[in-house]
Design a protein around this motif. Structure first.
Motif, short mmCIF file in Angstrom:
data_model
loop_
_atom_site.label_atom_id
_atom_site.label_comp_id
_atom_site.label_asym_id
_atom_site.label_seq_id
_atom_site.Cartn_x
_atom_site.Cartn_y
_atom_site.Cartn_z
N VAL A 68 0.99 -1.16 0.11
CA VAL A 68 -0.03 -0.05 -0.07
C VAL A 68 0.59 1.12 0.04
O VAL A 68 1.62 1.21 0.62
CB VAL A 68 -1.01 0.01 1.27
N GLU A 127 -0.59 5.00 -0.08
CA GLU A 127 -1.93 5.73 -0.46
C GLU A 127 -1.98 6.99 0.71
O GLU A 127 -1.50 6.62 1.87
CB GLU A 127 -3.07 4.94 -0.23
N GLU A 128 -2.64 7.90 0.48
CA GLU A 128 -3.16 8.99 1.52
C GLU A 128 -4.30 8.49 2.13
O GLU A 128 -5.30 7.89 1.88
CB GLU A 128 -3.51 10.29 0.90
N VAL A 129 -4.33 8.51 3.61
CA VAL A 129 -5.41 8.23 4.46
C VAL A 129 -5.47 9.29 5.31
O VAL A 129 -4.88 10.08 5.70
CB VAL A 129 -5.11 6.93 5.13
N LYS A 152 -4.80 14.09 7.51
CA LYS A 152 -4.37 13.27 6.32
C LYS A 152 -2.88 12.96 6.48
O LYS A 152 -1.92 13.62 6.92
CB LYS A 152 -4.37 14.03 5.01
N LEU A 188 0.26 10.18 4.58
CA LEU A 188 0.84 8.99 3.56
C LEU A 188 1.16 7.68 4.29
O LEU A 188 1.97 7.66 5.09
CB LEU A 188 2.03 9.51 2.76
#
Length: 211
Positions: free
Chosen positions: A71, A73-75, A84, A86
């Protein structure tokens, strides 16, 4: 400790097999020896800690675990940062070295264990629903969150850190037994140095660089 217990079990089982089974069923005694030897060798391999030339550097964020990047992704982190981040996740198969290392040096400012489920480690909800142990390390560049996550086979997470502790980059952070995952939550703007599906080594591969 796990290797010592495994070796003791191997010795006891084979002594019992030799004295009570071998005279009547030598093939069964031999089979027990081969199976238990295979299990012992697997246990030794699993808990191995190989010697490595570790990566260190004030501007570097190194991989906390061996495995494959699954993975990037931005979460939105709901546990600590509340904003937020990364996320980079590394999946560890049972064949990987399962020692975990500090991705950066600094001070431990957060350390929390969470009970949870045992979904397969690559499941999207494993980061928030599985048994896990979260640590946040702070240094002059900022704060970094590392999350050790149990998988379907992993049933024990070991973490050696505590709040207020000063830690060194690439030093041992903990251990996860039998197939698992480690998430790293990075501040926005860092320069990612890995790619999806890349095989990485804990304490060696550079995960990212501070902006």
């Amino acid at each position: 400790m796990s290797i010592a217990i495994g070796a003791l079990a191997f010795a006891v089982l084979n002594l019992i097999s030799f004295y009570f089974i071998s005279a009547h069923a030598a093939w069964l005694s031999g089979l027990i020896f081969l199976v238990t030897l295979g299990l012992l060798l697997f246990l030794i391999s699993f808990f191995r800690i190989p010697r490595r030339n570790l990566s260190t550097g004030d501007d570097l964020i190194v991989c906390p675990a061996d495995g494959k990047v699954v993975v990037i992704e931005e979460v939105v982190d709901e546990e600590y940062f509340k904003d937020k981040r990364l996320q980079i996740s590394i999946f560890m198969s049972p064949a990987n070295v399962h020692q975990n290392r500090n991705p950066i040096g600094g001070e431990v400012v957060y350390n929390q264990y969470h009970k949870g489920k045992y979904l397969v480690a690559w499941h999207p909800k494993s980061s928030t629903e599985n048994e896990r142990h979260t640590v946040v390390i702070r240094n002059p560049h900022g704060e970094l969150l590392v999350k050790q996550i149990a998988g379907a086979l992993a049933r024990r997470i070991v973490n050696y850190l505590h709040v207020g502790q000063k830690v060194e980059q690439s030093a041992e952070m903990g251990f996860i037994k039998f197939g698992s995952r480690v998430d790293v939550l990075l501040p926005p703007g860092v320069s990612v140095q890995v790619q999806l599906n890349q095989v990485v080594q804990g304490g060696v591969t550079v995960l990212a660089k501070w902006a």
